[in-house]
Scaffold this active site. Structure first.
Site, PDB file in Angstrom:
ATOM      1  N   SER A  59       0.831  -1.195   0.000  1.00  0.00           N
ATOM      2  CA  SER A  59       0.000   0.000   0.000  1.00  0.00           C
ATOM      3  C   SER A  59       0.868   1.248   0.000  1.00  0.00           C
ATOM      4  O   SER A  59       0.970   1.934   1.000  1.00  0.00           O
ATOM      5  CB  SER A  59      -0.798  -0.077   1.307  1.00  0.00           C
ATOM      6  OG  SER A  59      -2.077   0.363   1.221  1.00  0.00           O
ATOM      7  N   GLU A  60       1.494   1.533  -1.127  1.00  0.00           N
ATOM      8  CA  GLU A  60       2.486   2.617  -1.131  1.00  0.00           C
ATOM      9  C   GLU A  60       1.902   3.974  -0.769  1.00  0.00           C
ATOM     10  O   GLU A  60       2.552   4.784  -0.106  1.00  0.00           O
ATOM     11  CB  GLU A  60       3.191   2.705  -2.487  1.00  0.00           C
ATOM     12  CG  GLU A  60       4.295   1.674  -2.689  1.00  0.00           C
ATOM     13  CD  GLU A  60       3.789   0.276  -2.987  1.00  0.00           C
ATOM     14  OE1 GLU A  60       2.570   0.135  -3.234  1.00  0.00           O
ATOM     15  OE2 GLU A  60       4.585  -0.681  -2.972  1.00  0.00           O
ATOM     16  N   PHE A  83      10.837  -0.485  -4.101  1.00  0.00           N
ATOM     17  CA  PHE A  83      11.620  -0.144  -5.289  1.00  0.00           C
ATOM     18  C   PHE A  83      11.071   1.154  -5.862  1.00  0.00           C
ATOM     19  O   PHE A  83       9.882   1.436  -5.735  1.00  0.00           O
ATOM     20  CB  PHE A  83      11.509  -1.237  -6.368  1.00  0.00           C
ATOM     21  CG  PHE A  83      12.248  -2.505  -6.037  1.00  0.00           C
ATOM     22  CD1 PHE A  83      13.570  -2.669  -6.402  1.00  0.00           C
ATOM     23  CD2 PHE A  83      11.619  -3.523  -5.346  1.00  0.00           C
ATOM     24  CE1 PHE A  83      14.249  -3.834  -6.094  1.00  0.00           C
ATOM     25  CE2 PHE A  83      12.301  -4.699  -5.030  1.00  0.00           C
ATOM     26  CZ  PHE A  83      13.618  -4.858  -5.407  1.00  0.00           C
ATOM     27  N   HIS A 129      12.189  -2.208 -11.706  1.00  0.00           N
ATOM     28  CA  HIS A 129      13.064  -2.261 -10.537  1.00  0.00           C
ATOM     29  C   HIS A 129      14.407  -1.585 -10.820  1.00  0.00           C
ATOM     30  O   HIS A 129      15.366  -1.828 -10.112  1.00  0.00           O
ATOM     31  CB  HIS A 129      13.368  -3.713 -10.137  1.00  0.00           C
ATOM     32  CG  HIS A 129      12.225  -4.448  -9.501  1.00  0.00           C
ATOM     33  ND1 HIS A 129      11.085  -4.776 -10.175  1.00  0.00           N
ATOM     34  CD2 HIS A 129      12.069  -4.951  -8.253  1.00  0.00           C
ATOM     35  CE1 HIS A 129      10.266  -5.455  -9.365  1.00  0.00           C
ATOM     36  NE2 HIS A 129      10.841  -5.569  -8.201  1.00  0.00           N
TER      37      HIS A 129
HETATM   38  C1  LIG Z   1       3.113  -1.702  -6.164  1.00  0.00           C
HETATM   39  C2  LIG Z   1       4.138  -2.713  -5.785  1.00  0.00           C
HETATM   40  N1  LIG Z   1       4.707  -2.660  -4.582  1.00  0.00           N
HETATM   41  C3  LIG Z   1       5.642  -3.558  -4.225  1.00  0.00           C
HETATM   42  C4  LIG Z   1       6.038  -4.534  -5.097  1.00  0.00           C
HETATM   43  C5  LIG Z   1       7.113  -5.551  -4.697  1.00  0.00           C
HETATM   44  N2  LIG Z   1       6.462  -6.847  -4.591  1.00  0.00           N
HETATM   45  C6  LIG Z   1       6.508  -7.733  -5.590  1.00  0.00           C
HETATM   46  S1  LIG Z   1       5.518  -9.036  -5.328  1.00  0.00           S
HETATM   47  C7  LIG Z   1       5.053  -8.464  -3.823  1.00  0.00           C
HETATM   48  C8  LIG Z   1       4.074  -9.224  -3.003  1.00  0.00           C
HETATM   49  C9  LIG Z   1       2.835  -9.505  -3.775  1.00  0.00           C
HETATM   50  O1  LIG Z   1       1.973 -10.249  -2.988  1.00  0.00           O
HETATM   51  P1  LIG Z   1       0.653 -10.881  -3.595  1.00  0.00           P
HETATM   52  O2  LIG Z   1      -0.157  -9.784  -4.253  1.00  0.00           O
HETATM   53  O3  LIG Z   1      -0.009 -11.643  -2.539  1.00  0.00           O
HETATM   54  O4  LIG Z   1       1.128 -11.820  -4.777  1.00  0.00           O
HETATM   55  P2  LIG Z   1       2.035 -13.124  -4.636  1.00  0.00           P
HETATM   56  O5  LIG Z   1       3.441 -12.684  -4.670  1.00  0.00           O
HETATM   57  O6  LIG Z   1       1.676 -13.807  -3.371  1.00  0.00           O
HETATM   58  O7  LIG Z   1       1.677 -13.923  -5.833  1.00  0.00           O
HETATM   59  C10 LIG Z   1       5.676  -7.254  -3.550  1.00  0.00           C
HETATM   60  C11 LIG Z   1       5.499  -6.479  -2.319  1.00  0.00           C
HETATM   61  C12 LIG Z   1       5.439  -4.525  -6.360  1.00  0.00           C
HETATM   62  N3  LIG Z   1       5.779  -5.411  -7.305  1.00  0.00           N
HETATM   63  N4  LIG Z   1       4.491  -3.621  -6.676  1.00  0.00           N
END
Ligand SMILES: Cc1ncc(C[n+]2csc(CCOP(=O)(O)OP(=O)(O)O)c2C)c(N)n1
Ligand SMILES: Cc1ncc(C[n+]2csc(CCOP(=O)(O)OP(=O)(O)O)c2C)c(N)n1
Ligand SMILES: [Mg+2]
Ligand SMILES: [Mg+2]
Lengths: 325, 362, 325, 362
Positions: A59-60, A83, A129
């Protein structure tokens, strides 16, 4: 004195400031048990507990907004955006609130907030990234932008950022997170915001850069020295406010300058530096200031990123252009 | 277990004072007569202010202004439930709440007259300035609530918003965050059924706004927003729970924006006068007036006293605001950072020079 | 030929493009019955119906994101963000998707989207309603940025923007929405993107500007002409991509330049223009290029905005600095 | 009406195939044996791919990769319900769905090897490339759905996301938009209970994710995400409804991420092996295998054929990807806009010169 990486130096600064000032706390995705995806906050949860090292929802915008609220209430939050590619979602909070609350409340409220923002390419990271988006923040009034270039700088600048009464975007060059080690005092010290540093004195040309780009700039300077040109190298450290004075004094001495950054050229911080040199040292210039930057294209995925990022070769070419002008 | 219901939710509606001033005494909050009269007087003051602000704008003495006509109960009832130590985050249509909190009326005039000093909340008053970018105050309010919780301050935070705000990402992220960390915050949504020209049904397909709270794991309730008792009761219970560590609550105050969106708007372009007329019948002030009258607390003399006091307060605030010296242009520079950086100082000096020469010419 | 305001000219362009191309549609807050808070879309709902003039929820990120999806599917959406101060919430969609989808899908998808964005000060509007944030978009690769300066320009540029195969941020200078009238042909015409226009030829100095700032620049030029200096005035029209050629050719002729814009100076588009002049016409310069811009502060509320915005006086002062250098 | 319930909601859970391969025949979707075997084979293929990708990364032949171990049913079951004319938006952890759709496996390798050509979806395949910024694909998917609706194309759009995505503003804005305009879109949330190291209860205080749909006025359901029949049934019904104008549905597939978040992660830092072991018992492939076996559709020979075919496919995709010529650096410039603007052409020419000289030196 221990030789630390940038990651370790930042970790140390965080730990010491949290020990010293109970108002300091950390929030962000994966900053707790996981210690951050780059391990920058490693070990801090164990020492300071969940109330001061807060794993947040994905939740940026809320991470930024909640941190702003905390800062206004008197805490000293350090928010991590995982990132740089994900900071756009927080832009509204940063531009419309963090940067404005002091002005719009005519000083009743202020926002001593640090947003830690790993940025930049060169580590073969996935899409979104590897950007360098400092311009968005440098152009935004009311916030400061700091970029360390070595472990020593990282610790000292971060401490200043945490103690600063205004919001600071602290951009961490991922490429040098672990690729450099440097003696970093265990004792407290600060590197003041707003003051550039002359990394190497010289008279032949001024090379201006910051963050991860200091390394290729140093390489270029070493090669140039072999060919008889001693470059003056400026590490800006703080991009907003910008230390024009140091830049101008150097250019007046060397008469030539190259700016090196990863971000796209157009409206990059390089453009601002050229504009300031133009305003204050035009008559001293023997040649146009050169910009060595990322292109005005999307930062590529790993297979092409080396073609995008400035390197020593491009810096030398640019320097030669100023000499052969 | 193949197919089965694993969770159920329900949305409750709360009304205590009906349109004819009849009160459900069982639900009535325990307020003494003086307090009830205070609610009435605050609503009258809010409406008097509103009327004046509108007129000043039409006379060119104020910039754009957002009227609160019809929403007095939602604002006064909720703000009255706050303690001075609590924090309050208005959106941009809550002067009624701000006066109850103690914000000098002069400042609201100042703000809408285009003067930042109107946002210089007096020390000791824990209110945030008006927030124009819709819903963005919500995560900040949650941050204040969490900071208070971290410090062990037993306070609550109230954050106002409109129905339109519920569509924004910051509404969602803020409420979700509040749920996860059980932040001591009460979200008061003035559902006046319009976001400028966009009606509620174009804002969301959910039938109530209250049910949106279920997404965040905390209670949501819909109250009659024109019933000052219902608003007061729901908000004070929620605030109490928040202060005691019970986490957030979302309160939808169902009301209606009787006026234009702002003085820059013309609502007749997009909505029917019938709807407006219908809602005029639910007037929050008239309703409490009838109740007071039934209880022998209202008569003509009292009415005149209340209304002339309100007018006096408003007029003196206008006078105060209009007698202020203009803001100093250098304030532009002074408050950007705590300490003026060198490059900004240079810009300021350039400005002083240019402006100085200009003043001489003029 | 009718004399139209900027608002009317844009309305006409929208109407004609929607008549001509059934893929064109409009979405945004209050664009329907209300005809937009500035009445730019007035009457279009009646002609084209709810499916093509869509009032949306209060949801800037989704307005941008949904429009991107529509564009990818083959429509030609025109999204309105009500005021520039609210576009930050849409930055993530604009920077991470609109600008990237062609590159990242290597051409499989593209995004012919227009985002209409009223911007700028001078109309005594409330807080967050008077910024000039073009830099954020100009610095972002993969999108174009267009700013008309008159009614005629507005119609022709908007038609080009709608037909452009790439995303265009179309910034509408609120200050001149209704303050100018100009003959605008009823017939279709386009003003091509990427080409600056020389508003007035001259040899004494080059004045470079766009949008609402053309007016004070013209006033300044008129006063300067009385004092014997004929300025060449360039209206950039498109800020990204930037027509360097026209700028450089002019500066080579006049040897002096002033850039005028409302946005803060630091990393503003002015800085980029100075940098390009530095790169390509340094030796032609008789004096540093001057920037007349907003300050690096928060754009003030109405009571102070006149102190913030560039005006003819400041342009003349800057021009004098180049002459007296 | 003083205090009363005005709305109620309930969340349903759907499971058809239990952990031991027992099937509720009443709820079982009408799939013939070949189709059921196809589901099984697709899941095996997905797992074989996943295993290979992990190994390639460890050998340095692939960049970061996000494993789908344990989530095969959620992906295969949902994608199998799509028609070729439907559109599909993956997040970044859906190769299982992409293969069912017909995306050449080589492209997924390419993408994670850091080559944009892996996102150059073949013409005719209506899939969006992987989206890294979490939740941002959601409003875009809604836009595609609304565009299709506007054009009168009777298709549906499926948008995948993780549990973490439900916290983001774009999730909220996208779903709300879809609700208001009754967009033909099905949201498939793979609730694998982790967002990197953040567990579900730190992501939201709501007990199910399904209930978040109530905020948007359309149905939400929780299905056993390790049950390919339940996933298929729920998604195909939702897709059908969407195609017929019935609007959006939100489907929470409750599953578990058995592996690390990505190859750059080490999940043992933040979660207990017990939880992982528990979930291994709910393996989606094993469950369908047992079902097939009970029906006489599975034996050792079939097993070997399926597994060797899968391996072959994966190996040949690896070979294909690794035999590709490297991408042309000039592609950086070529695809920024349809036509290269003059200033960018100049940058490209500068690049060609510098790079040319460099190649000579090397
Ligand atoms: C807006 C955003 N914030 C942070 C990230 C870094 N990040 C990549 S995957 C992830 C977790 C995602 O969790 P979820 O939506 O449950 O998907 P899952 O990885 O479990 O498939 C994060 C924080 C990102 N890609 N996009
Ligand atoms: C993020 C954002 N988008 C658009 C606007 C312009 N705007 C101002 S008020 C408003 C409608 C707000 O509706 P609602 O939240 O219901 O509050 P109300 O005006 O009814 O009090 C809009 C669209 C804004 N201020 N902020
Ligand atoms: Mg409203
Ligand atoms: Mg997850």
């Amino acid at each position: 004195m221990a030789k630390l990486t940038v990651v370790e130096a930042i970790n140390l600064a965080l730990k010491q400031e949290m020990e010293k000032d109970h108002r300091v706390l950390i929030l962000g995705e994966d900053v707790g048990k996981n210690g951050g995806v780059f391990r920058v906050t490693q070990g801090l949860l164990d020492i300071f507990g969940e109330a001061r090292v807060m794993d947040t929802p994905l939740s940026e915008s809320a991470i930024a907004g909640v941190a702003i609220g905390m800062a206004i209430y008197g805490l000293r939050p350090i928010a991590e955006i995982q990132f740089e590619g994900f900071v756009y979602a927080a832009m509204e909070q940063i531009a419309n609130h963090a940067g404005r609350i002091r002005t719009r409340s005519r000083g009743r409220y202020h926002c001593p907030l640090v947003v830690r923002l790993p940025y930049g390419g060169g580590i073969r990271a996935p899409e979104h990234h590897s950007d360098s988006n400092e311009t968005y923040f440098v152009h935004t009034p009311g916030i400061k932008v700091v970029v360390p270039s070595t472990p020593y700088e990282a610790k000292g600048l971060l401490i200043s950022a945490i103690r600063d009464p205004d919001p600071v975007i602290f951009m961490e060059p991922k490429k040098i997170y672990r690729s450099l080690r440097e003696e970093v005092p265990e004792d407290e010290y600060i590197v003041p915001l707003g003051e550039a540093r002359i990394v190497q004195e010289g008279t032949g040309i001024t090379l201006i850069t910051w963050g991860a780009m200091l390394q290729p700039t140093l390489q270029a300077a070493a090669l140039m020295e072999k060919n008889g040109t001693k470059a003056e190298i400026i590490d800006l450290r703080t991009l907003s406010p910008l230390d024009s004075e140091t830049i101008i004094a150097s250019v007046k001495k060397t008469h030539r300058a190259v700016v090196v950054h990863e971000a796209p050229a157009t409206c990059g911080v390089g453009a601002e530096i050229v504009a300031r040199i133009n305003e204050k040292a035009l008559v001293y210039l023997e040649a146009p200031v050169q910009r060595v930057t990322g292109f005005d294209t999307i930062m590529p995925l790993p297979k092409l990123e080396k073609y995008y990022l400035p390197d020593a070769g491009r810096v030398i070419e640019a320097a030669n252009r100023t000499v052969n002008f | 277990m193949p197919k089965q219901v694993i969770e159920t939710f329900s949305v409750e509606w709360l009304q205590i004072l009906d349109e004819d001033g009849n009160c459900d005494e069982e639900l009535r909050p325990s307020l003494d007569n003086e307090q009830v009269k205070k609610l009435y007087e605050s609503m009258v003051l809010a409406r008097t202010f509103d009327d004046k602000a509108f007129k000043l704008q039409r006379e060119g003495r104020l910039g754009t202004y957002a009227s609160i006509l019809g929403q007095e109960a939602a604002q006064v009832g909720s703000a009255y439930a706050l303690r001075p130590t609590d924090w309050m985050f208005p959106a941009f249509r809550e002067p009624g709440a701000s006066f109850v909190r103690g914000l000098p009326m002069r400042m609201i005039f100042q703000y809408w007259a285009g003067d930042e000093r109107g946002s210089q909340i007096p020390e000791g008053l824990n209110d945030f300035p008006i927030t124009i970018p819709v819903a963005t105050q919500i995560p900040i309010a949650v941050g204040v609530a969490l900071a208070a919780k971290a410090k062990g301050d037993a306070i609550a935070v109230m954050a106002y918003m409109g129905d339109g705000a519920t569509s924004k990402g910051d509404f969602h992220e803020g409420l979700n965050f509040a749920g996860v960390f059980a932040a001591p915050v009460v979200f008061v949504c003035q559902n006046n059924q319009w976001a400028i020209s966009v009606p509620l049904k174009r804002q969301t397909a959910s039938r109530t706004l209250a049910q949106k709270a279920f997404a965040y794991g905390f209670p949501g309730v819909q109250v009659d927003g024109n019933d000052v008792f219902a608003v007061y009761r729901a908000t004070s219970e929620a605030l109490m729970r928040a202060r005691e560590g019970g986490g957030p609550t979302f309160i939808e105050c169902l009301t209606y924006r009787l006026g234009d969106h702002t003085t820059a708007d013309d609502a007749s372009r997009y909505r029917s006068p019938e709807q407006v007329e219908q809602w005029k019948k639910k007037d929050p002030i008239e309703r409490l007036r009838k109740y007071l009258e039934k209880g022998g607390l209202w008569n003509k003399a009292y009415d005149q006293a209340v209304s002339s006091q309100a007018k006096e307060k408003v007029e003196s605030a206008v006078h105060e605001e209009e007698s202020l010296p203009p803001p100093d242009p250098l304030d532009m520079f002074r408050f950007t950072y705590q300490d003026l950086p060198a490059d900004l100082r240079e810009q300021m000096e350039g400005f002083v020079n240019t402006n100085g020469r200009r003043d001489q010419r003029e």
